[in-house]
Design an enzyme around this catalytic site. Structure first.
Site, mmCIF file in Angstrom:
data_model
loop_
_atom_site.group_PDB
_atom_site.id
_atom_site.type_symbol
_atom_site.label_atom_id
_atom_site.label_comp_id
_atom_site.label_asym_id
_atom_site.label_seq_id
_atom_site.Cartn_x
_atom_site.Cartn_y
_atom_site.Cartn_z
ATOM 1 N N ASP A 98 0.857 -1.182 0.000
ATOM 2 C CA ASP A 98 0.000 0.000 0.000
ATOM 3 C C ASP A 98 0.900 1.241 0.000
ATOM 4 O OD1 ASP A 98 -2.815 -1.239 0.135
ATOM 5 O OD2 ASP A 98 -1.620 -2.403 1.529
ATOM 6 N N GLU A 145 3.534 1.968 1.561
ATOM 7 C CA GLU A 145 4.983 1.796 1.761
ATOM 8 C C GLU A 145 5.767 2.023 0.472
ATOM 9 O OE1 GLU A 145 2.582 -0.867 2.294
ATOM 10 O OE2 GLU A 145 3.877 -2.388 3.191
ATOM 11 N N ARG A 146 5.140 1.731 -0.643
ATOM 12 C CA ARG A 146 5.880 1.847 -1.897
ATOM 13 C C ARG A 146 6.449 3.258 -2.072
ATOM 14 N NH1 ARG A 146 6.122 -0.699 -7.347
ATOM 15 N NH2 ARG A 146 6.453 0.939 -8.878
ATOM 16 N N HIS A 171 11.104 0.580 -4.764
ATOM 17 C CA HIS A 171 10.425 -0.556 -5.385
ATOM 18 C C HIS A 171 11.382 -1.299 -6.310
ATOM 19 C CE1 HIS A 171 9.731 3.191 -7.713
ATOM 20 N NE2 HIS A 171 10.123 2.429 -8.729
ATOM 21 N N ILE A 213 -8.604 -5.314 -10.931
ATOM 22 C CA ILE A 213 -8.090 -6.490 -11.643
ATOM 23 C C ILE A 213 -8.192 -6.319 -13.163
ATOM 24 C CG2 ILE A 213 -8.545 -8.930 -12.152
ATOM 25 C CD1 ILE A 213 -8.855 -9.439 -9.215
ATOM 26 N N CYS A 257 4.506 -8.263 -1.718
ATOM 27 C CA CYS A 257 4.213 -7.120 -0.860
ATOM 28 C C CYS A 257 5.489 -6.882 -0.051
ATOM 29 C CB CYS A 257 2.977 -7.372 0.004
ATOM 30 S SG CYS A 257 3.070 -8.878 0.990
ATOM 31 N N GLN A 313 3.807 -12.371 2.779
ATOM 32 C CA GLN A 313 3.167 -13.379 3.632
ATOM 33 C C GLN A 313 1.650 -13.283 3.575
ATOM 34 O OE1 GLN A 313 5.127 -13.121 7.429
ATOM 35 N NE2 GLN A 313 6.783 -14.428 6.703
ATOM 36 N N CYS A 342 14.679 0.687 -6.927
ATOM 37 C CA CYS A 342 14.436 1.896 -7.708
ATOM 38 C C CYS A 342 13.645 2.884 -6.846
ATOM 39 C CB CYS A 342 13.644 1.536 -8.975
ATOM 40 S SG CYS A 342 13.288 2.950 -10.029
ATOM 41 N N CYS A 390 6.593 2.706 -13.139
ATOM 42 C CA CYS A 390 8.052 2.771 -13.165
ATOM 43 C C CYS A 390 8.528 2.377 -14.556
ATOM 44 C CB CYS A 390 8.628 1.799 -12.137
ATOM 45 S SG CYS A 390 10.430 1.662 -12.212
HETATM 46 ZN ZN LIG Z 1 11.086 3.045 -10.538
#
Ligand SMILES: [Zn+2]
Length: 131
Positions: free
Chosen positions: A29, A31-32, A37, A53, A70, A74, A118, A125
């Protein structure tokens, strides 16, 4: 058509990433934004994944292998991978996806092994470094 989920290690993913037919799907979520990433990865947050989706399937046209992750792979990673498997089964939609995988130990494991992270702000990206 993919019906089961398999796991890949970080080193396996390094090799797989060289294939043009693979897509890495980051389902973290917020955190990216803070943690960086895997280069070239798509971002489909686990929060609201179900609704996105069909957009995801459009984004991965021509790919036959999707690798979900993620932070730790897990909970969110495997559950989104499972949702996609179920979606494809229910819709009997053959979109050419043969392999649905989960990256073991997730992004945190990837970073902890010293693999490249990155930190661009591009959405999606555009980096495709192979290291
Ligand atoms: Zn990137």
């Amino acid at each position: 058509m993919a019906r089961s989920i398999s796991y890949v290690t970080g080193s396996q993913l390094v090799s797989l990433k060289r294939l043009p037919t693979i897509a890495v799907v980051d389902v973290r979520d917020d955190e990216r934004t803070h943690d960086g990433h895997i280069s070239g990865s798509l971002h489909y947050a686990s929060d609201g994944f179900d609704r996105n989706i069909s957009k995801l399937l459009h984004d991965v046209k021509g790919k036959d292998t999707l690798v979900f992750h993620c932070a730790l792979s897990q909970v969110r990673g495997p559950s989104c991978a499972r949702k996609l498997v179920n979606y494809l089964e229910e819709n009997k939609e053959d979109v050419g996806i043969k392999n649905i995988m989960v990256l073991e130990r997730g992004f945190n494991g990837w970073e902890a092994s010293g693999r490249p992270v990155c930190r661009c702000n591009n959405v999606p990206c555009k980096e495709h470094e192979n290291a």
